[in-house]
Structures are given as C-alpha cells and as structure tokens.
Design a protein around this motif. Sequence first.
Motif, PDB file in Angstrom:
ATOM      1  N   GLU A  36      17.481 -43.698-128.095  1.00  0.00           N
ATOM      2  CA  GLU A  36      16.844 -44.165-126.867  1.00  0.00           C
ATOM      3  C   GLU A  36      17.267 -43.312-125.673  1.00  0.00           C
ATOM      4  O   GLU A  36      16.439 -42.961-124.821  1.00  0.00           O
ATOM      5  N   HIS A  53      15.316 -40.067-125.811  1.00  0.00           N
ATOM      6  CA  HIS A  53      13.927 -40.197-125.375  1.00  0.00           C
ATOM      7  C   HIS A  53      13.831 -40.253-123.853  1.00  0.00           C
ATOM      8  O   HIS A  53      12.970 -39.598-123.254  1.00  0.00           O
ATOM      9  N   ARG A  54      14.720 -41.014-123.226  1.00  0.00           N
ATOM     10  CA  ARG A  54      14.664 -41.150-121.775  1.00  0.00           C
ATOM     11  C   ARG A  54      15.047 -39.837-121.091  1.00  0.00           C
ATOM     12  O   ARG A  54      14.439 -39.434-120.094  1.00  0.00           O
ATOM     13  N   THR A  73      14.723 -36.766-122.396  1.00  0.00           N
ATOM     14  CA  THR A  73      13.658 -35.783-122.628  1.00  0.00           C
ATOM     15  C   THR A  73      12.450 -36.077-121.749  1.00  0.00           C
ATOM     16  O   THR A  73      11.805 -35.158-121.233  1.00  0.00           O
ATOM     17  N   SER A  74      12.140 -37.350-121.549  1.00  0.00           N
ATOM     18  CA  SER A  74      11.047 -37.712-120.636  1.00  0.00           C
ATOM     19  C   SER A  74      11.364 -37.255-119.213  1.00  0.00           C
ATOM     20  O   SER A  74      10.487 -36.773-118.490  1.00  0.00           O
ATOM     21  N   SER A 128      11.214 -31.085-124.004  1.00  0.00           N
ATOM     22  CA  SER A 128       9.907 -31.691-124.283  1.00  0.00           C
ATOM     23  C   SER A 128       8.840 -30.667-124.645  1.00  0.00           C
ATOM     24  O   SER A 128       7.740 -31.038-125.062  1.00  0.00           O
ATOM     25  N   GLN A 175      16.169 -33.859-133.329  1.00  0.00           N
ATOM     26  CA  GLN A 175      15.710 -35.121-132.733  1.00  0.00           C
ATOM     27  C   GLN A 175      14.883 -34.871-131.473  1.00  0.00           C
ATOM     28  O   GLN A 175      13.942 -35.606-131.187  1.00  0.00           O
ATOM     29  N   VAL A 207      10.485 -35.505-130.374  1.00  0.00           N
ATOM     30  CA  VAL A 207       9.903 -35.989-129.119  1.00  0.00           C
ATOM     31  C   VAL A 207       8.922 -34.957-128.575  1.00  0.00           C
ATOM     32  O   VAL A 207       7.819 -35.291-128.115  1.00  0.00           O
TER      33      VAL A 207
END
Length: 344
Positions: free
Chosen positions: A148, A151-152, A154-155, A187, A210, A214
């Motif tokens: 998690e 993901h945050r 990379t966003s 990203s 990983q 994404v």
Amino acid sequence: MTQHTSSNIQMPRVDDRPVWDVVFAVYGYPALLLAHRLKVFALLEDNPRTLTEICDALNIKPRPAEAILTVATALGFLSLQQERYALTAVAEEYLLQKSPNYFGFLWDLMIDNYQVCSFTSLEKSILTDSPQTYGGGDIYQSHEEQVELLHRFTSGMHSMSMASALVWPGVLDFSRHRMMLDIGGSSGAHSIGAALRLPNLQAIVLDFPQVCEVAEGYIVEYNLQERIKTCGVNIWSDHWPSADLHFFSNMYHDWPPEKCHFLTAKSFRYLESGGRIVIHEMLCNDDKTGPFAPAAFGMMMMGWTEGKQYSGLELSTMLKEIGFEDIQIHKASGYYSIVTGRKP
C-alpha cells in the motif's frame, strides 16, 4: 542584554517582509493541502460557488472556510468574482483528478507524511544527517515490504512527473534515439511523456518488480503497452537492458555523490556508443546561492532520502569525469532542467 537609547536607535535599513514570509509560509501553504483534503477543488469543478454554498457543502463554518479560500485565492488557485469562488487554470490543470497532469496524489503523500516536515523531524534530520520518513527507515525498503505504501508513493511520483514529462522530450532533438531506458522510472510517467512526444521511441521502465507492476497500469491507461515495457530489477546490482538513451528523473537527488557517480559510471558502461544520458532535476546555482525551489527541495530530501539537490556544474563535472562528451544543460519545464551528455 544590549542597551538601547534614543540616540542609537535608527530606522531599519530594509523592511521586515522576508522574516514575516517565513511565518506566513508555515501557516499559509498548508491551507492548500487542507483545501485539497476537504475537496474544495472538486466541489468547484462544475460551478463557481459562494462562501455560504461552500460552507454548506463542506459542513464547516464561514470563518475557517474564508481563511482557506482567501489563501487559495491569494496564491492563484481560485478566483473570486461577484462573490463566487471559481477554479483558475492552475487548479483545473493540476488539482482535478480527471486531468492527466493531476498533482493531488503528491499532495496526498505530503499530507500522509506531514510529520517529516515538522520542525522536530527536520531538526533531527539536520543533526543526525539521516532521513526521517517512515520513522527514519529506508523508504525504498519500506515500499518493498508494504504494498500500500508503494502504491501511494508511486502515485505521488506520477503526480509530480506527468506535466514535466511532456516538456523535456522537446528541449533537444531526440528523434534519432530508438530505445530509452527509464532508470528508477517509478510510474513510467517520463516514458509515457517521451513516447507521446517521440513517435519512433520505444522505452523500458527499470525499477523494482513491485513498482513495475504499478507502472504497467499507467502504461495501459495511455494505450502504450506495445511501445513501453517494464523490467523489474535492482538497478544497483542487476544487468541493464541495451538502450541508446538513458533517462534519470529525480533520481540523483535521492543519493549522495558517490552513489550518483556509481549510477553515472554504470550508465556509461551499458549505454550504446553514441547514446545519450539525460538527468532531469531541479538544479541549484553553481555557487549554491539558490534558487529557492531547489534549495527547499534539498530540505525535503533531508527529510526523505540520503541525497541532496545538485548544481548543473556538479552533475556536468560528474558526467565529464566518467567520460561523457557534448555535455549540455537546458531549462525544461517549470523549475526543472536537464543535464545531458553523449557517450563517444
């Protein structure tokens, strides 16, 4: 204590705005993060609204609403006409989630890790020369361990990259290049931007496996999966695929000089003859007198990484020492520049 008498008191030589600006920055700029978290910009996406309408929609009182809205207007994110607040072009371009240049995920990352920019945390970073994100641990190790967080993060990196990713490919003539290696590409934003601007270019995003998972989602969003691939590796220890264009964005500032030197040397080793390295960063003046944006970015790196913001002279010297030729520095998008060199 200094004794002051009427005879030795003189008018100040300069006014006190710079010292006030420090205070106002501490309180003023967080108002934008609060407006973002309260979804003020999304609320105004379709129609301008009055203060009362905004208060009703957000369920907050007029005094705090006005405080936030006044700052957002003063900083150019909102306009006020006929008692109605509306989005400006800056807000529409960067603060609406439907925009391809949406910056909000980076602001989310700042909010989620706001303790890193507290005085206590930055003081500890300065006194110990160590980052304080995630309790002082390695942010990249943390991302490997926690999906998690990855993901945050990379966003957030995608948010800060897309606008500039569309600009740097037009700064020089990159049309002769056929394969770009986006090293630590996160990203894949810069691979996406380059592919959109350079129709003959293929790209490979090189990052942890990983992270590559994404990135593949973003690549599909732009329907570029035939031209952009990912390669999940450890960039420090693993082999790099063949390419004639090596690209690094916001990578060098994560690391101290000796590690940047290692990356530069590895780039030189793997880059095809005649190929080009591009380093995309916010550059300090060569004498480290500013400008403010990269200087402040350097303080951000104190809290987040073991790196710093480099000058164009430092990076171009590094490229020359490794063996690169035709070294150039060019302004790119906003605060960004590129430093580039060619392998003989």
